[in-house]
Write an enzyme that holds these catalytic residues in place. Structure first.
Site, PDB file in Angstrom:
ATOM      1  N   GLY A   1       0.842  -1.077   0.101  1.00 14.38           N
ATOM      2  CA  GLY A   1       0.110   0.217  -0.009  1.00 14.38           C
ATOM      3  C   GLY A   1       1.042   1.269  -0.076  1.00 14.38           C
TER       4      GLY A   1
ATOM      5  N   GLN B   1       2.911   9.958   1.301  1.00  9.98           N
ATOM      6  CA  GLN B   1       4.360   9.282   1.472  1.00  9.98           C
ATOM      7  C   GLN B   1       5.141   9.740   0.146  1.00  9.98           C
ATOM      8  OE1 GLN B   1       2.351   5.320   2.109  1.00  9.98           O
ATOM      9  NE2 GLN B   1       4.473   5.237   3.255  1.00  9.98           N
TER      10      GLN B   1
ATOM     11  N   CYS C   1       5.913  -0.030   7.503  1.00  5.36           N
ATOM     12  CA  CYS C   1       5.690   1.213   6.729  1.00  5.36           C
ATOM     13  C   CYS C   1       6.940   1.634   5.956  1.00  5.36           C
ATOM     14  CB  CYS C   1       5.017   2.400   7.830  1.00  5.36           C
ATOM     15  SG  CYS C   1       4.698   3.699   6.778  1.00  5.36           S
ATOM     16  N   LEU C   2       6.625   1.991   4.874  1.00  6.76           N
ATOM     17  CA  LEU C   2       7.709   2.524   4.005  1.00  6.76           C
ATOM     18  C   LEU C   2       8.331   3.869   4.537  1.00  6.76           C
ATOM     19  CD1 LEU C   2       6.635   1.587   0.397  1.00  6.76           C
ATOM     20  CD2 LEU C   2       8.111   0.613   1.759  1.00  6.76           C
TER      21      LEU C   2
ATOM     22  N   HIS D   1      -4.415   1.178   7.422  1.00  5.20           N
ATOM     23  CA  HIS D   1      -2.874   1.678   7.613  1.00  5.20           C
ATOM     24  C   HIS D   1      -2.976   3.058   6.673  1.00  5.20           C
ATOM     25  CE1 HIS D   1       1.521   1.522   7.933  1.00  5.20           C
ATOM     26  NE2 HIS D   1       1.118   2.402   6.913  1.00  5.20           N
ATOM     27  N   GLU D   2      -3.288   2.933   5.251  1.00  3.53           N
ATOM     28  CA  GLU D   2      -2.924   4.099   4.321  1.00  3.53           C
ATOM     29  C   GLU D   2      -3.932   5.194   4.565  1.00  3.53           C
ATOM     30  OE1 GLU D   2      -0.389   3.705   2.724  1.00  3.53           O
ATOM     31  OE2 GLU D   2      -0.004   1.647   3.249  1.00  3.53           O
TER      32      GLU D   2
ATOM     33  N   HIS E   1      -2.375   7.629   7.019  1.00  4.21           N
ATOM     34  CA  HIS E   1      -1.535   8.589   6.306  1.00  4.21           C
ATOM     35  C   HIS E   1      -2.061   9.751   5.784  1.00  4.21           C
ATOM     36  CE1 HIS E   1       2.250   6.465   6.540  1.00  4.21           C
ATOM     37  NE2 HIS E   1       1.658   5.313   5.929  1.00  4.21           N
TER      38      HIS E   1
HETATM   39 NI    NI Z   1       2.576   3.416   5.868  1.00  9.78          NI
END
Ligand code: NI
Length: 162
Positions: free
Chosen positions: A46, A51, A91-92, A133-134, A137
């Site tokens: 995702g 991000q 998470c990236l 999760h996304e 963000h």
């Molecule tokens: Ni993330």
């Protein structure tokens, strides 16, 4: 398509509330394509627009991690949720951190697709977790905000970016 740079904690854009997307023209289509490419190149399931430095309510989800099966989710809203499940997430934007996070097990989601058409779907388990999760963000919330205060101090003490 382009491989975009992933913004990493503590980049301030990650703490901002993203704005609704209203334009589905070529610029947004390019953002969707670039986000899809970036997500797969960086081995994510995702990715949210903040991000990659775009503060708009757009996310890409690919719970199967198979190119072609991803979905572009624009202006998502959770209409209903039920159940609770704790599982590990990464998470990236917070590389190297893996934390257990409680999420709703099932969600009813309303969103727009890449053309701007509205949809409503029921999601459960991992696909529901990816979306939650996304969506965090889009609201300036990171994984580290989802762990209790005392645990957060221990996690961040070992986190090199700080
Ligand atoms: Ni993330």
């Amino acid at each position: 398509m382009a491989h975009l740079k992933i913004r990493v904690y503590p980049d301030p854009i990650l703490k901002k509330i993203a704005a609704p997307l209203t334009d589905f023209g070529p610029k947004s289509q390019k953002l969707f394509e670039d986000m899809i490419e970036t997500m797969y190149l960086d081995d994510g399931v995702g990715l949210a627009a903040p991000q990659v430095g775009a503060s708009v309510r757009v996310l890409i989800a690919s719970p199967t991690a198979k190119p072609g099966e991803e979905q572009v989710i624009v202006n998502p809203e959770i209409l209903e949720e039920s159940g609770r499940e704790v599982d590990q997430e990464g998470c990236l934007s917070v590389p190297g951190l893996a934390v257990k996070v409680a999420r709703a097990k099932k969600i009813r989601l309303r969103y727009q697709d890449r053309q701007g058409n509205s949809h409503e779907v029921l999601l459960k388990d991992f696909p529901a977790r990816v979306i939650q999760h996304e969506m965090d963000h889009l609201n300036g919330i990171l994984l580290i905000d989802r762990v209790p205060f005392d645990e957060r101090q221990t996690l961040l003490a070992g986190y090199k970016v700080l």
